[in-house]
Design a protein around this motif. Structure first.
Motif, short mmCIF file in Angstrom:
data_model
loop_
_atom_site.label_atom_id
_atom_site.label_comp_id
_atom_site.label_asym_id
_atom_site.label_seq_id
_atom_site.Cartn_x
_atom_site.Cartn_y
_atom_site.Cartn_z
N ALA A 60 -4.91 9.23 0.42
CA ALA A 60 -4.16 7.99 0.59
C ALA A 60 -4.96 6.86 -0.03
O ALA A 60 -6.15 7.01 -0.34
N THR A 61 -4.32 5.73 -0.22
CA THR A 61 -4.97 4.54 -0.72
C THR A 61 -4.80 3.42 0.29
O THR A 61 -3.68 3.13 0.71
N LEU A 62 -5.91 2.81 0.71
CA LEU A 62 -5.85 1.73 1.68
C LEU A 62 -5.25 0.48 1.02
O LEU A 62 -5.20 0.39 -0.21
N ALA A 112 -10.68 -4.42 2.66
CA ALA A 112 -10.37 -5.85 2.63
C ALA A 112 -8.88 -6.14 2.74
O ALA A 112 -8.49 -7.23 3.16
N GLY A 113 -8.05 -5.17 2.39
CA GLY A 113 -6.61 -5.40 2.46
C GLY A 113 -5.98 -5.04 3.78
O GLY A 113 -4.81 -5.36 4.01
N GLY A 114 -6.70 -4.38 4.67
CA GLY A 114 -6.13 -3.99 5.96
C GLY A 114 -6.46 -2.55 6.32
O GLY A 114 -7.40 -1.96 5.79
N SER A 115 -5.65 -1.99 7.22
CA SER A 115 -5.92 -0.66 7.75
C SER A 115 -4.94 0.36 7.18
O SER A 115 -3.85 0.03 6.71
N GLY A 116 -5.34 1.63 7.24
CA GLY A 116 -4.49 2.73 6.80
C GLY A 116 -5.02 4.04 7.35
O GLY A 116 -6.05 4.07 8.04
N SER A 117 -4.34 5.12 7.05
CA SER A 117 -4.76 6.42 7.57
C SER A 117 -4.31 7.53 6.63
O SER A 117 -3.47 7.33 5.74
#
Length: 500
Positions: A161-163, A479-484
Protein backbone atom coordinates in the motif's frame (compact mmCIF):
# COMPACT_ATOMS: atom_id res chain seq x y z
CA UNK A 1 -5.95 -40.81 -57.43
CA UNK A 2 -4.31 -42.54 -54.51
CA UNK A 3 -0.95 -41.17 -55.47
CA UNK A 4 -2.48 -37.71 -55.96
CA UNK A 5 -4.01 -37.66 -52.47
CA UNK A 6 -0.75 -38.95 -50.99
CA UNK A 7 1.22 -36.23 -52.75
CA UNK A 8 -1.18 -33.51 -51.52
CA UNK A 9 -0.97 -34.86 -47.94
CA UNK A 10 2.82 -34.97 -48.09
CA UNK A 11 2.85 -31.41 -49.45
CA UNK A 12 0.55 -30.20 -46.64
CA UNK A 13 2.74 -31.89 -44.02
CA UNK A 14 5.84 -30.37 -45.58
CA UNK A 15 4.20 -26.93 -45.49
CA UNK A 16 3.23 -27.35 -41.85
CA UNK A 17 6.76 -28.48 -41.00
CA UNK A 18 8.16 -25.46 -42.83
CA UNK A 19 5.85 -23.15 -40.86
CA UNK A 20 6.85 -24.90 -37.66
CA UNK A 21 10.55 -24.55 -38.46
CA UNK A 22 10.06 -20.88 -39.30
CA UNK A 23 8.25 -20.35 -35.98
CA UNK A 24 11.03 -22.02 -34.00
CA UNK A 25 13.67 -20.11 -35.95
CA UNK A 26 12.01 -16.83 -34.94
CA UNK A 27 11.48 -17.87 -31.30
CA UNK A 28 15.13 -18.96 -31.08
CA UNK A 29 16.18 -15.32 -31.45
CA UNK A 30 14.70 -14.50 -28.02
CA UNK A 31 16.81 -14.14 -24.87
CA UNK A 32 16.41 -16.90 -22.29
CA UNK A 33 14.48 -14.48 -20.04
CA UNK A 34 11.46 -14.47 -22.37
CA UNK A 35 9.00 -17.36 -22.45
CA UNK A 36 8.65 -18.90 -25.95
CA UNK A 37 4.87 -18.99 -25.47
CA UNK A 38 4.64 -15.21 -24.99
CA UNK A 39 3.30 -13.30 -27.98
CA UNK A 40 1.15 -10.36 -29.00
CA UNK A 41 -2.59 -10.61 -29.59
CA UNK A 42 -2.07 -9.96 -33.30
CA UNK A 43 1.40 -11.45 -33.77
CA UNK A 44 2.43 -14.83 -32.31
CA UNK A 45 6.18 -14.27 -32.53
CA UNK A 46 6.34 -10.66 -31.32
CA UNK A 47 6.61 -9.27 -27.79
CA UNK A 48 7.66 -6.12 -25.93
CA UNK A 49 10.31 -5.97 -23.22
CA UNK A 50 7.90 -4.65 -20.57
CA UNK A 51 4.30 -5.13 -19.54
CA UNK A 52 1.85 -4.77 -22.42
CA UNK A 53 -1.94 -5.15 -22.46
CA UNK A 54 -1.63 -6.90 -25.83
CA UNK A 55 0.58 -9.70 -24.52
CA UNK A 56 -0.97 -13.18 -24.76
CA UNK A 57 0.02 -16.69 -23.67
CA UNK A 58 0.11 -19.21 -26.55
CA UNK A 59 0.95 -22.24 -24.40
CA UNK A 60 -2.27 -24.08 -25.28
CA UNK A 61 -5.81 -23.40 -26.42
CA UNK A 62 -6.86 -19.89 -27.41
CA UNK A 63 -4.33 -17.11 -26.64
CA UNK A 64 -4.87 -16.16 -22.99
CA UNK A 65 -4.69 -12.67 -21.53
CA UNK A 66 -1.96 -12.00 -18.96
CA UNK A 67 -1.96 -9.78 -15.89
CA UNK A 68 0.85 -7.30 -15.33
CA UNK A 69 2.05 -9.40 -12.38
CA UNK A 70 2.16 -12.58 -14.48
CA UNK A 71 4.16 -10.82 -17.17
CA UNK A 72 6.76 -9.32 -14.81
CA UNK A 73 7.12 -12.27 -12.44
CA UNK A 74 6.83 -15.19 -14.90
CA UNK A 75 6.75 -14.51 -18.63
CA UNK A 76 9.66 -12.06 -18.66
CA UNK A 77 11.86 -13.91 -16.18
CA UNK A 78 14.12 -16.97 -16.41
CA UNK A 79 11.72 -18.74 -14.07
CA UNK A 80 9.09 -19.11 -16.79
CA UNK A 81 10.06 -22.79 -16.95
CA UNK A 82 8.22 -23.32 -13.64
CA UNK A 83 4.96 -21.83 -14.89
CA UNK A 84 2.06 -24.35 -14.89
CA UNK A 85 0.86 -23.11 -18.29
CA UNK A 86 4.36 -23.52 -19.71
CA UNK A 87 4.62 -27.06 -18.32
CA UNK A 88 1.30 -27.96 -19.87
CA UNK A 89 2.22 -26.30 -23.15
CA UNK A 90 5.38 -28.33 -23.65
CA UNK A 91 3.24 -31.44 -23.84
CA UNK A 92 2.19 -30.13 -27.25
CA UNK A 93 5.34 -28.28 -28.29
CA UNK A 94 8.42 -30.03 -26.85
CA UNK A 95 11.02 -27.51 -25.81
CA UNK A 96 13.83 -29.78 -27.04
CA UNK A 97 13.22 -28.47 -30.55
CA UNK A 98 13.51 -24.88 -29.41
CA UNK A 99 16.62 -25.59 -27.35
CA UNK A 100 18.20 -27.34 -30.32
CA UNK A 101 17.71 -24.20 -32.38
CA UNK A 102 19.20 -22.04 -29.63
CA UNK A 103 22.19 -24.38 -29.26
CA UNK A 104 22.76 -26.06 -32.67
CA UNK A 105 24.11 -29.63 -32.40
CA UNK A 106 27.55 -30.52 -33.81
CA UNK A 107 27.69 -31.42 -37.50
CA UNK A 108 26.49 -34.93 -38.33
CA UNK A 109 29.27 -37.20 -39.50
CA UNK A 110 28.62 -39.01 -42.82
CA UNK A 111 27.49 -42.59 -42.50
CA UNK A 112 29.92 -45.30 -43.51
CA UNK A 113 29.34 -46.93 -46.87
CA UNK A 114 26.76 -49.68 -46.84
CA UNK A 115 28.40 -53.13 -47.04
CA UNK A 116 27.52 -55.40 -49.88
CA UNK A 117 26.10 -58.03 -47.59
CA UNK A 118 25.29 -58.16 -43.90
CA UNK A 119 23.65 -60.49 -41.44
CA UNK A 120 19.90 -60.32 -41.05
CA UNK A 121 18.93 -57.56 -38.58
CA UNK A 122 16.07 -57.35 -36.20
CA UNK A 123 13.16 -55.44 -37.62
CA UNK A 124 13.25 -51.81 -36.47
CA UNK A 125 10.19 -49.82 -35.50
CA UNK A 126 9.10 -47.08 -37.90
CA UNK A 127 10.56 -43.65 -37.13
CA UNK A 128 7.15 -42.09 -36.50
CA UNK A 129 6.35 -44.75 -33.90
CA UNK A 130 9.66 -44.16 -32.10
CA UNK A 131 8.95 -40.41 -32.07
CA UNK A 132 5.45 -40.98 -30.67
CA UNK A 133 6.80 -43.26 -27.96
CA UNK A 134 9.45 -40.70 -27.02
CA UNK A 135 6.83 -37.95 -26.77
CA UNK A 136 4.62 -40.11 -24.58
CA UNK A 137 7.49 -40.78 -22.17
CA UNK A 138 8.40 -37.09 -22.13
CA UNK A 139 4.77 -36.11 -21.60
CA UNK A 140 4.44 -38.52 -18.70
CA UNK A 141 7.59 -37.16 -17.09
CA UNK A 142 6.58 -33.53 -17.62
CA UNK A 143 3.04 -34.23 -16.55
CA UNK A 144 4.30 -35.78 -13.33
CA UNK A 145 6.56 -32.77 -12.76
CA UNK A 146 3.63 -30.45 -13.41
CA UNK A 147 1.45 -32.24 -10.88
CA UNK A 148 4.24 -32.12 -8.29
CA UNK A 149 4.90 -28.44 -9.01
CA UNK A 150 1.25 -27.43 -8.81
CA UNK A 151 0.86 -29.38 -5.59
CA UNK A 152 3.71 -27.45 -4.03
CA UNK A 153 2.46 -23.99 -4.97
CA UNK A 154 1.47 -21.47 -2.31
CA UNK A 155 -0.23 -18.23 -3.29
CA UNK A 156 1.67 -15.05 -2.52
CA UNK A 157 0.57 -13.38 0.71
CA UNK A 158 2.57 -10.21 -0.02
CA UNK A 159 0.47 -7.05 0.12
CA UNK A 160 1.50 -3.44 -0.51
CA UNK A 161 0.00 0.00 0.00
CA UNK A 162 0.99 3.64 -0.23
CA UNK A 163 0.44 5.98 2.71
CA UNK A 164 -1.23 9.37 2.09
CA UNK A 165 2.16 11.11 2.05
CA UNK A 166 3.56 8.73 -0.59
CA UNK A 167 5.47 6.30 1.66
CA UNK A 168 5.56 2.63 0.62
CA UNK A 169 4.18 0.09 3.11
CA UNK A 170 4.09 -3.71 2.75
CA UNK A 171 3.35 -6.84 4.75
CA UNK A 172 3.78 -10.57 4.15
CA UNK A 173 3.01 -13.73 6.11
CA UNK A 174 5.96 -16.06 5.65
CA UNK A 175 5.49 -19.36 7.46
CA UNK A 176 3.79 -21.27 10.25
CA UNK A 177 5.78 -23.91 12.13
CA UNK A 178 4.50 -27.41 12.86
CA UNK A 179 2.73 -27.77 16.24
CA UNK A 180 5.18 -28.17 19.10
CA UNK A 181 4.03 -28.49 22.70
CA UNK A 182 0.61 -27.03 21.97
CA UNK A 183 1.85 -23.94 20.11
CA UNK A 184 3.00 -22.86 16.67
CA UNK A 185 5.33 -20.05 15.62
CA UNK A 186 4.10 -17.59 13.01
CA UNK A 187 6.64 -15.61 11.02
CA UNK A 188 5.91 -12.54 8.96
CA UNK A 189 7.47 -9.32 7.79
CA UNK A 190 6.47 -5.67 7.44
CA UNK A 191 8.38 -2.93 5.66
CA UNK A 192 8.02 0.83 5.55
CA UNK A 193 10.02 3.06 3.27
CA UNK A 194 11.66 6.41 3.76
CA UNK A 195 9.67 9.62 3.65
CA UNK A 196 8.58 10.40 0.13
CA UNK A 197 8.52 14.02 -1.05
CA UNK A 198 4.87 15.02 -0.69
CA UNK A 199 4.27 18.15 -2.72
CA UNK A 200 0.57 17.73 -1.97
CA UNK A 201 0.75 18.17 1.83
CA UNK A 202 0.15 21.20 4.07
CA UNK A 203 1.34 21.33 7.70
CA UNK A 204 0.01 23.70 10.39
CA UNK A 205 1.86 24.28 13.69
CA UNK A 206 -0.46 25.21 16.60
CA UNK A 207 1.25 26.64 19.71
CA UNK A 208 -0.35 27.09 23.12
CA UNK A 209 0.43 30.68 24.21
CA UNK A 210 -1.55 30.67 27.47
CA UNK A 211 0.05 32.05 30.64
CA UNK A 212 0.86 28.56 31.96
CA UNK A 213 3.50 28.16 29.24
CA UNK A 214 5.62 30.70 31.17
CA UNK A 215 6.38 27.87 33.61
CA UNK A 216 8.72 24.95 33.18
CA UNK A 217 12.47 24.66 32.76
CA UNK A 218 12.59 25.29 29.05
CA UNK A 219 14.79 23.48 26.57
CA UNK A 220 18.16 24.98 27.34
CA UNK A 221 17.85 28.37 25.68
CA UNK A 222 15.65 31.45 25.50
CA UNK A 223 14.34 30.76 21.99
CA UNK A 224 11.95 33.74 21.83
CA UNK A 225 14.26 36.18 23.61
CA UNK A 226 11.83 37.19 26.35
CA UNK A 227 14.42 36.85 29.10
CA UNK A 228 13.44 33.43 30.45
CA UNK A 229 13.35 29.73 29.54
CA UNK A 230 10.01 27.95 29.83
CA UNK A 231 7.54 25.58 28.18
CA UNK A 232 6.84 28.05 25.37
CA UNK A 233 10.53 27.93 24.43
CA UNK A 234 10.22 24.15 24.14
CA UNK A 235 7.14 24.45 21.93
CA UNK A 236 8.98 26.84 19.61
CA UNK A 237 12.11 24.65 19.54
CA UNK A 238 9.98 21.60 18.74
CA UNK A 239 8.08 23.33 15.92
CA UNK A 240 11.35 24.65 14.54
CA UNK A 241 12.87 21.13 14.51
CA UNK A 242 9.75 19.81 12.79
CA UNK A 243 10.02 22.50 10.13
CA UNK A 244 13.64 21.55 9.49
CA UNK A 245 12.50 17.96 9.06
CA UNK A 246 9.78 19.06 6.65
CA UNK A 247 12.38 20.90 4.55
CA UNK A 248 14.93 18.07 4.49
CA UNK A 249 12.42 15.34 3.62
CA UNK A 250 10.14 17.35 1.37
CA UNK A 251 7.28 16.24 3.63
CA UNK A 252 5.19 19.37 3.02
CA UNK A 253 4.96 22.06 0.38
CA UNK A 254 3.12 24.54 2.61
CA UNK A 255 3.20 25.38 6.31
CA UNK A 256 1.19 27.64 8.58
CA UNK A 257 1.41 28.86 12.18
CA UNK A 258 -1.37 29.37 14.77
CA UNK A 259 -1.21 30.64 18.35
CA UNK A 260 -4.05 30.32 20.83
CA UNK A 261 -5.17 30.96 24.40
CA UNK A 262 -8.72 32.23 24.88
CA UNK A 263 -8.68 33.45 21.30
CA UNK A 264 -6.45 32.51 18.40
CA UNK A 265 -4.53 33.96 15.49
CA UNK A 266 -3.34 32.54 12.17
CA UNK A 267 0.03 34.24 11.77
CA UNK A 268 1.05 36.36 8.79
CA UNK A 269 4.20 34.58 7.58
CA UNK A 270 5.58 37.04 5.05
CA UNK A 271 6.89 40.61 4.97
CA UNK A 272 5.15 41.03 1.61
CA UNK A 273 1.97 43.07 1.33
CA UNK A 274 -1.22 41.32 2.37
CA UNK A 275 -1.65 38.44 4.76
CA UNK A 276 0.17 35.19 3.94
CA UNK A 277 -0.97 32.41 6.29
CA UNK A 278 0.58 29.60 4.20
CA UNK A 279 4.14 29.63 2.83
CA UNK A 280 6.70 27.03 1.84
CA UNK A 281 8.66 25.73 4.86
CA UNK A 282 11.92 27.22 3.56
CA UNK A 283 10.50 30.57 2.32
CA UNK A 284 12.79 33.48 3.28
CA UNK A 285 11.32 36.62 1.74
CA UNK A 286 13.41 39.03 3.83
CA UNK A 287 16.57 37.03 3.01
CA UNK A 288 17.88 37.02 6.58
CA UNK A 289 18.91 33.35 6.43
CA UNK A 290 16.02 32.15 8.63
CA UNK A 291 12.83 30.65 7.18
CA UNK A 292 9.96 33.11 7.61
CA UNK A 293 7.82 30.62 9.54
CA UNK A 294 10.67 30.00 12.02
CA UNK A 295 11.18 33.76 12.36
CA UNK A 296 7.49 34.05 13.26
CA UNK A 297 7.73 31.19 15.77
CA UNK A 298 10.62 32.88 17.56
CA UNK A 299 8.57 36.07 17.94
CA UNK A 300 5.89 34.30 20.02
CA UNK A 301 5.18 35.85 23.42
CA UNK A 302 3.01 35.01 26.40
CA UNK A 303 2.09 37.01 29.49
CA UNK A 304 0.38 36.81 32.83
CA UNK A 305 -3.37 36.18 33.04
CA UNK A 306 -5.44 38.96 31.50
CA UNK A 307 -2.77 40.31 29.14
CA UNK A 308 -2.36 39.82 25.40
CA UNK A 309 -0.36 36.98 23.85
CA UNK A 310 0.70 36.53 20.22
CA UNK A 311 3.51 37.16 17.70
CA UNK A 312 5.51 40.20 16.66
CA UNK A 313 7.16 39.12 13.38
CA UNK A 314 6.22 40.98 10.19
CA UNK A 315 3.03 42.41 11.80
CA UNK A 316 2.16 42.19 15.50
CA UNK A 317 -0.86 39.97 16.12
CA UNK A 318 -2.26 39.20 19.57
CA UNK A 319 -5.24 37.62 21.33
CA UNK A 320 -6.67 37.58 24.83
CA UNK A 321 -5.04 35.41 27.43
CA UNK A 322 -7.65 34.23 29.94
CA UNK A 323 -7.81 30.45 29.65
CA UNK A 324 -6.84 27.61 27.29
CA UNK A 325 -9.62 27.13 24.73
CA UNK A 326 -8.82 24.22 22.40
CA UNK A 327 -11.67 25.18 20.08
CA UNK A 328 -9.98 28.52 19.38
CA UNK A 329 -6.80 26.84 18.13
CA UNK A 330 -8.74 24.25 16.13
CA UNK A 331 -10.89 26.88 14.41
CA UNK A 332 -7.86 28.94 13.38
CA UNK A 333 -6.05 25.86 12.05
CA UNK A 334 -9.07 24.75 10.02
CA UNK A 335 -9.43 28.29 8.69
CA UNK A 336 -5.80 28.37 7.57
CA UNK A 337 -6.20 25.05 5.78
CA UNK A 338 -9.28 26.22 3.91
CA UNK A 339 -7.09 28.18 1.48
CA UNK A 340 -4.94 25.24 0.37
CA UNK A 341 -5.56 23.01 -2.61
CA UNK A 342 -3.39 20.23 -1.20
CA UNK A 343 -5.34 17.03 -0.47
CA UNK A 344 -3.19 16.06 2.55
CA UNK A 345 -3.66 18.35 5.56
CA UNK A 346 -1.76 17.82 8.80
CA UNK A 347 -2.03 19.77 12.09
CA UNK A 348 0.45 19.51 14.97
CA UNK A 349 -1.35 20.79 18.09
CA UNK A 350 0.67 21.54 21.27
CA UNK A 351 -0.77 22.33 24.70
CA UNK A 352 0.51 22.29 28.27
CA UNK A 353 -2.90 22.19 29.95
CA UNK A 354 -6.50 20.98 29.91
CA UNK A 355 -9.29 22.34 27.73
CA UNK A 356 -10.62 25.22 29.81
CA UNK A 357 -13.52 26.58 27.80
CA UNK A 358 -14.94 27.48 24.43
CA UNK A 359 -16.93 25.15 22.21
CA UNK A 360 -16.91 21.35 22.51
CA UNK A 361 -14.37 19.70 20.24
CA UNK A 362 -17.14 17.67 18.62
CA UNK A 363 -18.65 20.95 17.36
CA UNK A 364 -15.51 22.22 15.59
CA UNK A 365 -14.03 19.00 14.23
CA UNK A 366 -13.51 17.61 11.71
CA UNK A 367 -12.31 20.49 9.55
CA UNK A 368 -13.97 21.03 6.19
CA UNK A 369 -12.09 19.83 4.21
CA UNK A 370 -10.78 17.25 6.67
CA UNK A 371 -7.35 17.37 8.34
CA UNK A 372 -5.40 14.99 10.56
CA UNK A 373 -4.57 16.34 14.04
CA UNK A 374 -1.54 14.99 15.89
CA UNK A 375 -1.73 16.31 19.46
CA UNK A 376 0.96 16.60 22.13
CA UNK A 377 0.33 16.93 25.87
CA UNK A 378 3.41 18.98 26.78
CA UNK A 379 4.17 18.74 30.48
CA UNK A 380 2.63 17.25 33.63
CA UNK A 381 -0.35 19.62 33.47
CA UNK A 382 -1.55 18.19 30.16
CA UNK A 383 -2.92 14.73 29.44
CA UNK A 384 -4.12 12.48 26.64
CA UNK A 385 -6.30 10.58 29.12
CA UNK A 386 -8.44 13.40 30.60
CA UNK A 387 -11.08 14.49 28.08
CA UNK A 388 -13.08 16.84 30.34
CA UNK A 389 -16.59 17.94 29.46
CA UNK A 390 -15.53 19.73 26.28
CA UNK A 391 -13.20 17.03 24.98
CA UNK A 392 -9.43 16.75 25.21
CA UNK A 393 -6.34 16.17 23.14
CA UNK A 394 -7.14 12.47 22.69
CA UNK A 395 -10.62 13.29 21.40
CA UNK A 396 -9.07 15.71 18.94
CA UNK A 397 -6.76 13.07 17.50
CA UNK A 398 -9.35 10.28 17.57
CA UNK A 399 -11.84 12.37 15.62
CA UNK A 400 -9.31 13.02 12.86
CA UNK A 401 -7.43 9.67 12.71
CA UNK A 402 -4.37 11.23 14.33
CA UNK A 403 -2.36 10.40 17.45
CA UNK A 404 -2.03 11.87 20.95
CA UNK A 405 1.42 11.78 22.55
CA UNK A 406 2.04 12.57 26.23
CA UNK A 407 5.34 14.40 26.81
CA UNK A 408 6.03 14.57 30.55
CA UNK A 409 9.55 15.92 30.10
CA UNK A 410 9.10 18.94 27.83
CA UNK A 411 12.84 19.05 27.12
CA UNK A 412 12.24 15.94 24.97
CA UNK A 413 9.52 17.69 22.97
CA UNK A 414 11.72 18.81 20.04
CA UNK A 415 13.04 15.29 19.48
CA UNK A 416 9.59 13.71 19.79
CA UNK A 417 7.89 16.25 17.55
CA UNK A 418 10.54 15.92 14.85
CA UNK A 419 9.36 12.36 14.24
CA UNK A 420 5.82 13.47 13.29
CA UNK A 421 6.56 13.83 9.59
CA UNK A 422 8.73 10.71 9.55
CA UNK A 423 7.05 7.54 8.32
CA UNK A 424 6.49 5.04 11.09
CA UNK A 425 4.78 1.70 11.74
CA UNK A 426 2.31 2.40 14.52
CA UNK A 427 0.38 -0.85 14.98
CA UNK A 428 0.13 -4.55 14.14
CA UNK A 429 -2.74 -7.00 14.60
CA UNK A 430 -3.33 -10.64 13.75
CA UNK A 431 -6.66 -12.38 13.20
CA UNK A 432 -7.32 -16.11 12.95
CA UNK A 433 -10.39 -17.14 10.96
CA UNK A 434 -11.82 -13.63 11.34
CA UNK A 435 -11.81 -13.76 15.14
CA UNK A 436 -10.93 -11.12 17.71
CA UNK A 437 -7.74 -9.26 16.66
CA UNK A 438 -4.55 -10.06 18.58
CA UNK A 439 -2.61 -6.85 19.28
CA UNK A 440 1.10 -7.28 18.47
CA UNK A 441 2.19 -3.67 19.10
CA UNK A 442 3.76 -4.23 22.51
CA UNK A 443 5.67 -7.37 21.55
CA UNK A 444 7.01 -5.62 18.44
CA UNK A 445 7.96 -2.49 20.40
CA UNK A 446 6.01 -0.10 18.20
CA UNK A 447 6.07 2.57 16.93
CA UNK A 448 9.02 1.92 14.62
CA UNK A 449 10.34 4.81 12.52
CA UNK A 450 11.04 4.23 8.85
CA UNK A 451 12.69 3.24 6.74
CA UNK A 452 12.57 -0.09 8.52
CA UNK A 453 11.97 -3.81 8.14
CA UNK A 454 9.94 -5.34 10.96
CA UNK A 455 10.28 -9.09 11.62
CA UNK A 456 7.03 -10.46 13.05
CA UNK A 457 7.54 -13.58 15.18
CA UNK A 458 4.52 -14.64 17.21
CA UNK A 459 3.75 -17.79 19.19
CA UNK A 460 0.16 -18.98 18.64
CA UNK A 461 -1.85 -21.70 20.33
CA UNK A 462 -1.82 -24.74 18.06
CA UNK A 463 -4.48 -24.38 15.38
CA UNK A 464 -7.30 -26.88 15.28
CA UNK A 465 -7.38 -29.57 12.63
CA UNK A 466 -8.06 -28.45 9.06
CA UNK A 467 -7.51 -25.27 7.12
CA UNK A 468 -7.50 -21.77 8.63
CA UNK A 469 -7.10 -18.18 7.46
CA UNK A 470 -4.52 -15.86 9.00
CA UNK A 471 -4.44 -12.10 8.43
CA UNK A 472 -1.72 -9.66 9.50
CA UNK A 473 -2.70 -5.98 9.50
CA UNK A 474 0.01 -3.31 9.71
CA UNK A 475 -0.93 0.32 10.37
CA UNK A 476 1.43 3.22 9.75
CA UNK A 477 1.55 6.96 9.23
CA UNK A 478 3.57 9.57 7.40
CA UNK A 479 3.34 13.30 6.80
CA UNK A 480 0.11 12.84 4.86
CA UNK A 481 -1.75 10.82 7.50
CA UNK A 482 -2.43 7.21 8.44
CA UNK A 483 -2.96 4.04 6.42
CA UNK A 484 -2.73 0.27 6.63
CA UNK A 485 -1.99 -2.89 4.68
CA UNK A 486 -3.33 -6.42 5.24
CA UNK A 487 -1.60 -9.68 4.35
CA UNK A 488 -3.77 -12.83 4.45
CA UNK A 489 -3.04 -16.48 3.75
CA UNK A 490 -4.66 -19.88 4.17
CA UNK A 491 -2.82 -22.00 6.74
CA UNK A 492 -2.90 -25.70 7.50
CA UNK A 493 -2.92 -26.93 11.07
CA UNK A 494 0.30 -28.83 10.32
CA UNK A 495 2.12 -25.61 9.34
CA UNK A 496 4.12 -24.79 6.27
CA UNK A 497 4.94 -21.85 3.98
CA UNK A 498 2.34 -19.07 3.73
CA UNK A 499 3.70 -17.32 0.65
CA UNK A 500 5.38 -18.26 -2.63
Amino acid sequence: MVFGRRNRKEAEEAAREADRSALFAELAKRPDTVCPFLGMADARTEYTEGVDDKHRCYAFGDPAELSAEQQTKVCLQRGYGNCPRYLRGVLVIPTEELEALRRPPPPIQPRPAKPAARPRERRRLPGWLLTAATLLVAAAAIGGASIWYLGQQVASSAAAATLPGGTDLSAELLSLSAPDGGSQQLRGRAQIGAAAPAANSTLIYVLDLSASTRRGDGCGSDVNGDGGTNTLDCEIAAAQALNEQAISTGAASEVGLVGFATGSVAVDLSPADGEQVLVSPDADEDEDGTPDVVQAMRSAFTASRGNQVGFTAFAEQSVDNVQTFFSAGITAACGGLSSTDNPNRLVVFLSDGANGGGEPIADVLPCDPAAVFHTFAAGPGASCADPGELGGLQDMSDTTDGTCTPVIDVTQLPEILEAVVSPKITGAQLTIDGGEPIDLASSLQLPRNGPATLDVIQQLPALGEGSHRLCLTITASDAGGSGSVESCSPADADGGPLTD
